[in-house]
Design a protein around this motif. Sequence first.
Motif, mmCIF file in Angstrom:
data_model
loop_
_atom_site.group_PDB
_atom_site.id
_atom_site.type_symbol
_atom_site.label_atom_id
_atom_site.label_comp_id
_atom_site.label_asym_id
_atom_site.label_seq_id
_atom_site.Cartn_x
_atom_site.Cartn_y
_atom_site.Cartn_z
ATOM 1 N N THR A 196 67.454 89.880 51.363
ATOM 2 C CA THR A 196 66.240 89.637 50.571
ATOM 3 C C THR A 196 66.628 89.250 49.148
ATOM 4 O O THR A 196 66.081 88.308 48.564
ATOM 5 N N GLU A 197 67.571 89.994 48.595
ATOM 6 C CA GLU A 197 67.999 89.745 47.222
ATOM 7 C C GLU A 197 68.650 88.357 47.122
ATOM 8 O O GLU A 197 68.406 87.615 46.170
ATOM 9 N N LEU A 198 69.430 88.007 48.130
ATOM 10 C CA LEU A 198 70.089 86.692 48.127
ATOM 11 C C LEU A 198 69.053 85.572 48.238
ATOM 12 O O LEU A 198 69.162 84.552 47.555
ATOM 13 N N ALA A 199 68.026 85.817 49.053
ATOM 14 C CA ALA A 199 66.989 84.795 49.232
ATOM 15 C C ALA A 199 66.222 84.571 47.934
ATOM 16 O O ALA A 199 65.751 83.466 47.661
ATOM 17 N N GLN A 200 66.100 85.627 47.110
ATOM 18 C CA GLN A 200 65.336 85.512 45.860
ATOM 19 C C GLN A 200 66.188 84.997 44.697
ATOM 20 O O GLN A 200 65.678 84.753 43.614
ATOM 21 N N ALA A 201 67.506 84.868 44.929
ATOM 22 C CA ALA A 201 68.418 84.545 43.817
ATOM 23 C C ALA A 201 68.146 83.164 43.234
ATOM 24 O O ALA A 201 67.928 82.209 43.976
ATOM 25 N N LYS A 202 68.166 83.087 41.892
ATOM 26 C CA LYS A 202 67.958 81.796 41.229
ATOM 27 C C LYS A 202 69.291 81.077 41.101
ATOM 28 O O LYS A 202 69.404 79.908 41.425
ATOM 29 N N THR A 203 70.290 81.803 40.621
ATOM 30 C CA THR A 203 71.633 81.229 40.527
ATOM 31 C C THR A 203 72.560 82.059 41.400
ATOM 32 O O THR A 203 72.606 83.282 41.257
ATOM 33 N N LEU A 204 73.241 81.383 42.282
ATOM 34 C CA LEU A 204 74.094 82.075 43.238
ATOM 35 C C LEU A 204 75.545 81.647 43.022
ATOM 36 O O LEU A 204 75.839 80.449 42.978
ATOM 37 N N VAL A 205 76.430 82.636 42.893
ATOM 38 C CA VAL A 205 77.858 82.343 42.776
ATOM 39 C C VAL A 205 78.516 82.884 44.036
ATOM 40 O O VAL A 205 78.328 84.053 44.374
ATOM 41 N N LYS A 206 79.252 82.045 44.722
ATOM 42 C CA LYS A 206 79.892 82.481 45.956
ATOM 43 C C LYS A 206 81.382 82.700 45.706
ATOM 44 O O LYS A 206 82.058 81.832 45.137
ATOM 45 N N ILE A 207 81.850 83.885 46.144
ATOM 46 C CA ILE A 207 83.265 84.230 45.990
ATOM 47 C C ILE A 207 83.890 84.329 47.378
ATOM 48 O O ILE A 207 83.326 84.980 48.259
ATOM 49 N N GLU A 208 85.021 83.671 47.545
ATOM 50 C CA GLU A 208 85.763 83.804 48.809
ATOM 51 C C GLU A 208 87.230 84.012 48.464
ATOM 52 O O GLU A 208 87.800 83.229 47.701
ATOM 53 N N HIS A 209 87.788 85.074 49.040
ATOM 54 C CA HIS A 209 89.206 85.392 48.825
ATOM 55 C C HIS A 209 89.610 85.269 47.351
ATOM 56 O O HIS A 209 90.596 84.619 47.020
ATOM 57 N N GLY A 210 88.813 85.862 46.481
ATOM 58 C CA GLY A 210 89.180 85.914 45.068
ATOM 59 C C GLY A 210 88.997 84.614 44.300
ATOM 60 O O GLY A 210 89.486 84.487 43.176
ATOM 61 N N GLN A 211 88.291 83.642 44.914
ATOM 62 C CA GLN A 211 88.045 82.382 44.197
ATOM 63 C C GLN A 211 86.567 82.029 44.243
ATOM 64 O O GLN A 211 85.878 82.362 45.210
ATOM 65 N N VAL A 212 86.104 81.331 43.215
ATOM 66 C CA VAL A 212 84.713 80.851 43.209
ATOM 67 C C VAL A 212 84.664 79.596 44.055
ATOM 68 O O VAL A 212 85.385 78.632 43.777
ATOM 69 N N THR A 213 83.835 79.611 45.113
ATOM 70 C CA THR A 213 83.786 78.428 45.977
ATOM 71 C C THR A 213 82.482 77.651 45.810
ATOM 72 O O THR A 213 82.363 76.539 46.291
ATOM 73 N N GLU A 214 81.485 78.274 45.163
ATOM 74 C CA GLU A 214 80.205 77.575 45.010
ATOM 75 C C GLU A 214 79.397 78.217 43.891
ATOM 76 O O GLU A 214 79.377 79.445 43.756
ATOM 77 N N VAL A 215 78.725 77.384 43.098
ATOM 78 C CA VAL A 215 77.734 77.875 42.141
ATOM 79 C C VAL A 215 76.488 77.038 42.370
ATOM 80 O O VAL A 215 76.545 75.815 42.293
ATOM 81 N N ARG A 216 75.398 77.699 42.727
ATOM 82 C CA ARG A 216 74.189 76.971 43.108
ATOM 83 C C ARG A 216 72.998 77.509 42.313
ATOM 84 O O ARG A 216 72.822 78.714 42.196
ATOM 85 N N THR A 217 72.195 76.608 41.759
ATOM 86 C CA THR A 217 70.992 77.044 41.031
ATOM 87 C C THR A 217 69.761 76.451 41.681
ATOM 88 O O THR A 217 69.701 75.243 41.920
ATOM 89 N N HIS A 218 68.779 77.322 42.001
ATOM 90 C CA HIS A 218 67.508 76.851 42.564
ATOM 91 C C HIS A 218 66.559 76.545 41.426
ATOM 92 O O HIS A 218 66.593 77.200 40.401
ATOM 93 N N ALA A 219 65.701 75.590 41.657
ATOM 94 C CA ALA A 219 64.724 75.226 40.622
ATOM 95 C C ALA A 219 63.770 76.396 40.408
ATOM 96 O O ALA A 219 63.466 77.095 41.353
#
Length: 219
Positions: A196-219
Motif C-alpha cells: 500500500t505504501e509503495l503504491a502511494q509513493a510519489k518518488t520511489l528509489v529502488k535499491i538492488e544489491h547495494g546499488q540504486v537501480t531506479e529513481v521514479r517520480t509520479h506526477a
Amino acid sequence: MTAILTTENLTYQVQDHLILDQINLSFAKGHYVTIQGQSGSGKSTILRLLANLISPTAGQIRFNQQLITELDPIQYRRQVSYCFQQPVLFGTTVEDNLRFPFIVRNEPYDQKRVVAALAAFNLSSDTLTQKKEALSGGERQRVALIRNVIFHPQILLLDEVTTGLDETNQQLILQWLQRLNQSYGITMIAVTHDATELAQAKTLVKIEHGQVTEVRTHA
Ligand SMILES: Nc1ncnc2c1ncn2[C@@H]1O[C@H](COP(=O)(O)OP(=O)(O)OP(=O)(O)O)[C@@H](O)[C@H]1O
C-alpha cells in the motif's frame, strides 16, 4: 530543486562484504521519498548512514550543503530524526516519553502542545497517563512518532514504521505522515516493503544489491 540531503559515492563495507556501493542520491526539500528493495539490499543501512548512526567506509553525506561530519551530532539528530520499526519507549507512562523532547532541549514542558499532537493522531489526552506496556503496537508507534516530531525536524527517516501493524494503524500513520509532509514541509525518507505504501509513493528509489537501480517520480 533545493536538495536538503545528498549522498556522494556513499559506500559501506563490513570486512569483504560490500553492503552499499557508491550511492549518489539527492533528496529534495519537502519531498516524500520511498526506498524500495529486497530484504538485504541495503535499505536500512542507507537510513542509518543518513541518520549518522553509523559512518560510511567511503563517500560523504551533505545536509543543506554541509558535510554532516562537520556538524554537531546532537543538533543534526534534532533536525534529521530516525524512526525505528520497533521503537523503544522510555520511563513508565506515555507522558514520560512526550516530556523527553522538552527535557533534552531545556524547554518548559507544554502539555497543551502534547495533547494537540495526540489529538491529531487519534489519541485522547487520557493516553498521557497510560503505562507504556498497556499500549498496542500501533499506539506505541504513534507515541514514538509524536516524540520524534513534536519539535518539527527538517527530515524524518522512517525505517519500516508501519511494518507489522494492522491496516487501520498503517493508514492512520501514513495519512498523518503525509499531512506533516504537506503542512510543515518535513522531508520524508521512508523504507518500506508494504504494498500500500509503495503504491502511494510519489518518488520511489529502488535499491538492488547495494546499488540504486531506479529513481521514479509520479506526477
Ligand atoms: N554491521 C554489519 N555487519 C555485517 N553485515 C551487515 C551489517 N549491517 C548490514 N549488514 C548486511 O548488509 C546487508 C544489508 O542490510 P540492511 O539491513 O541494510 O538491508 P535491508 O535492505 O534493510 O533489509 P531488510 O528489508 O531485511 O531490513 C544485509 O546482508 C546485512 O546482513
